[in-house]
Write a protein that holds these residues in place. Structure first.
Motif, mmCIF file in Angstrom:
data_model
loop_
_atom_site.group_PDB
_atom_site.id
_atom_site.type_symbol
_atom_site.label_atom_id
_atom_site.label_comp_id
_atom_site.label_asym_id
_atom_site.label_seq_id
_atom_site.Cartn_x
_atom_site.Cartn_y
_atom_site.Cartn_z
ATOM 1 N N SER A 1 0.819 -1.209 0.000
ATOM 2 C CA SER A 1 0.000 0.000 0.000
ATOM 3 C C SER A 1 0.852 1.259 0.000
ATOM 4 C CB SER A 1 -0.940 0.005 1.213
ATOM 5 O OG SER A 1 -1.699 1.189 1.266
ATOM 6 N N LYS A 2 1.813 1.351 0.894
ATOM 7 C CA LYS A 2 2.672 2.532 0.950
ATOM 8 C C LYS A 2 3.546 2.653 -0.295
ATOM 9 C CE LYS A 2 3.144 3.648 5.841
ATOM 10 N NZ LYS A 2 4.054 3.836 6.978
ATOM 11 N N SER A 3 4.007 1.516 -0.800
ATOM 12 C CA SER A 3 4.919 1.559 -1.944
ATOM 13 C C SER A 3 4.245 2.066 -3.207
ATOM 14 C CB SER A 3 5.520 0.166 -2.198
ATOM 15 O OG SER A 3 4.552 -0.721 -2.730
ATOM 16 N N ASN A 4 2.918 2.099 -3.227
ATOM 17 C CA ASN A 4 2.179 2.588 -4.394
ATOM 18 C C ASN A 4 1.850 4.079 -4.304
ATOM 19 O OD1 ASN A 4 2.102 0.148 -5.804
ATOM 20 N ND2 ASN A 4 0.310 -0.554 -4.665
ATOM 21 N N LYS A 5 2.344 4.755 -3.258
ATOM 22 C CA LYS A 5 2.059 6.173 -3.068
ATOM 23 C C LYS A 5 3.347 6.975 -3.266
ATOM 24 C CE LYS A 5 -1.741 5.103 0.071
ATOM 25 N NZ LYS A 5 -2.255 5.144 1.452
ATOM 26 N N ASN A 6 3.401 7.720 -4.373
ATOM 27 C CA ASN A 6 4.627 8.423 -4.753
ATOM 28 C C ASN A 6 5.104 9.405 -3.691
ATOM 29 O OD1 ASN A 6 5.022 7.185 -7.243
ATOM 30 N ND2 ASN A 6 3.726 8.661 -8.325
ATOM 31 N N GLU A 7 4.175 10.146 -3.089
ATOM 32 C CA GLU A 7 4.567 11.142 -2.097
ATOM 33 C C GLU A 7 5.286 10.491 -0.926
ATOM 34 O OE1 GLU A 7 1.555 10.701 -3.312
ATOM 35 O OE2 GLU A 7 0.730 12.592 -4.068
ATOM 36 N N ILE A 8 4.759 9.362 -0.461
ATOM 37 C CA ILE A 8 5.381 8.649 0.655
ATOM 38 C C ILE A 8 6.740 8.097 0.257
ATOM 39 C CG2 ILE A 8 5.190 6.601 2.132
ATOM 40 C CD1 ILE A 8 2.180 7.072 2.232
ATOM 41 N N MET A 9 6.814 7.520 -0.937
ATOM 42 C CA MET A 9 8.077 6.915 -1.371
ATOM 43 C C MET A 9 9.172 7.965 -1.544
ATOM 44 S SD MET A 9 7.729 3.628 -1.502
ATOM 45 C CE MET A 9 8.659 2.769 -2.771
ATOM 46 N N ILE A 10 8.821 9.136 -2.056
ATOM 47 C CA ILE A 10 9.821 10.191 -2.202
ATOM 48 C C ILE A 10 10.300 10.674 -0.836
ATOM 49 C CG2 ILE A 10 10.192 12.576 -2.945
ATOM 50 C CD1 ILE A 10 10.313 10.548 -5.190
ATOM 51 N N SER B 1 11.654 -3.689 -3.110
ATOM 52 C CA SER B 1 12.297 -3.493 -4.409
ATOM 53 C C SER B 1 11.950 -2.125 -4.988
ATOM 54 C CB SER B 1 11.863 -4.599 -5.381
ATOM 55 O OG SER B 1 12.438 -4.402 -6.649
ATOM 56 N N LYS B 2 10.688 -1.712 -4.872
ATOM 57 C CA LYS B 2 10.271 -0.389 -5.343
ATOM 58 C C LYS B 2 10.985 0.706 -4.571
ATOM 59 C CE LYS B 2 5.569 -1.306 -7.051
ATOM 60 N NZ LYS B 2 4.127 -0.979 -6.835
ATOM 61 N N LEU B 3 11.133 0.493 -3.261
ATOM 62 C CA LEU B 3 11.807 1.495 -2.443
ATOM 63 C C LEU B 3 13.258 1.658 -2.877
ATOM 64 C CD1 LEU B 3 11.803 3.459 -0.071
ATOM 65 C CD2 LEU B 3 12.288 1.522 1.446
ATOM 66 N N LEU B 4 13.939 0.551 -3.118
ATOM 67 C CA LEU B 4 15.340 0.631 -3.555
ATOM 68 C C LEU B 4 15.445 1.334 -4.904
ATOM 69 C CD1 LEU B 4 18.286 -0.060 -3.033
ATOM 70 C CD2 LEU B 4 17.897 -2.277 -4.140
#
Length: 316
Positions: free
Chosen positions: A36-45, A71-74
């Motif tokens: 869920s979090k990994s799909n939110k650009n604002e959070i990931m940035i 993997s998305k986070l990296l």
């Protein structure tokens, strides 16, 4: 977030990343980090902005059942900070209940630090088997630019209702690692739940991790590592073993990183990222050292930073 603003966030990230004149170790409870979090650009940035401040960053409460979120986070981190190279090392999924398991994840700069060994603590101490809900995943690092050269990190995210027992059991893990790898340079770090109702003051003299004077607790009792304005607890801690390692720490550098204040977020925006602030500490470095031929540089990006700010102004 639009594609233009996302691009600008990535470009401006260059200005956020700390230079090579310091070596930073961090620990960050990501609060249920998964798909869920990994799909939110604002959070990931925002996560990338925080994590790329660190040479080594321990992540906790990683609940990535499908194995895609980390993997998305990296990938986001690598796009955000192109001045450094990043990799990660993750434990297996840990927890007594199959329905709730977490991983410890270390994200680190491969141009400043190298993993030399790892060890999943088996949690089989005679008379105290299965002491931890999430037993430590211990990692040994070599960091040539630091004055200490190499060190071991023991992570722990305690179960709140069992924090006192797990913190005491961490002392056994420390002794095990010292004997096994014949090292004194050990740091214990993570969300210890070591404050407020989870670690009563009357129980602290029962915790060997607290009573042993060879251990230095670097995050003070008055530090608030929680995001909510309604709480003030020093849950997240950094503990150093031995005088040599303690002497390699930059004095007064251990502290929570208030990303809400730093990035001008509302409380709600910050809580979407995590309900914890990361804790961090700096190690002393030698400016003449390099790692795999990579030397630090900072001033060359000043013009680029100004260019990004001008573009932001024109598009606003």
């Amino acid at each position: 977030m639009t594609s233009v603003s996302l691009l600008l966030s990535l470009l401006l990230g260059v200005a956020d990343v700390r230079g090579g004149s310091e070596f930073r170790i961090c620990a960050f409870n990501l609060h249920h980090f998964g798909e869920s979090k990994s799909n939110k650009n604002e959070i990931m940035i925002t996560l990338a902005r925080i994590i790329t401040r660190c040479d080594v960053c321990l992540l906790q409460e990683v609940r990535d059942r499908k194995g895609t979120a980390v993997s998305k986070l990296l990938q986001t981190i690598r796009r955000y900070d192109t001045r450094n190279q990043y990799d990660l090392l993750a434990s297996e999924r840990l927890g007594r209940k199959g329905s709730y398991q977490e991983q410890y994840v270390f994200v680190y700069r491969t141009n400043t630090v190298k993993v030399t060994d790892r060890y999943q603590y088996p949690d089989n101490m005679p008379g105290d088997e299965d002491a931890f809900s999430r037993e430590p995943f211990v990692v040994r690092f070599k960091a040539p630019k630091t004055s200490i050269q190499e060190f071991v990190l023991i992570p722990q995210h305690t179960t709140p209702t069992n924090a006192t027992k797990e913190l005491d059991a961490l002392y056994d893990v420390l002794q095990n690692v010292r004997r096994m790898w014949r090292t004194e340079n050990v740091m214990l770090l993570g969300d210890f739940n070591a404050d407020c109702g989870y670690l009563a003051k009357k129980n602290r003299d029962k915790v060997r991790l607290i009573t042993d004077r060879s251990l230095h607790w670097l995050i003070g009792e008055d530090s608030d590592t929680t995001v909510k304005h309604s709480t003030s607890c020093s849950y997240d801690r950094i503990v150093i073993h031995g005088e040599k390692f303690n002497g390699a720490v930059v004095p007064s550098s251990a502290q929570p990183f208030n990303f809400q204040q730093e990035y001008r977020l509302t409380e709600e925006q910050a809580l979407n990222v995590s309900d914890h602030y990361p804790v961090e500490v700096l190690l002393k470095v030698s400016s003449s050292r390099s790692f795999n031929g990579v030397t630090s540089f900072t001033s060359s990006f000043t013009a680029f930073q100004c260019f990004c700010l001008i573009i932001c102004h024109l598009l606003s």
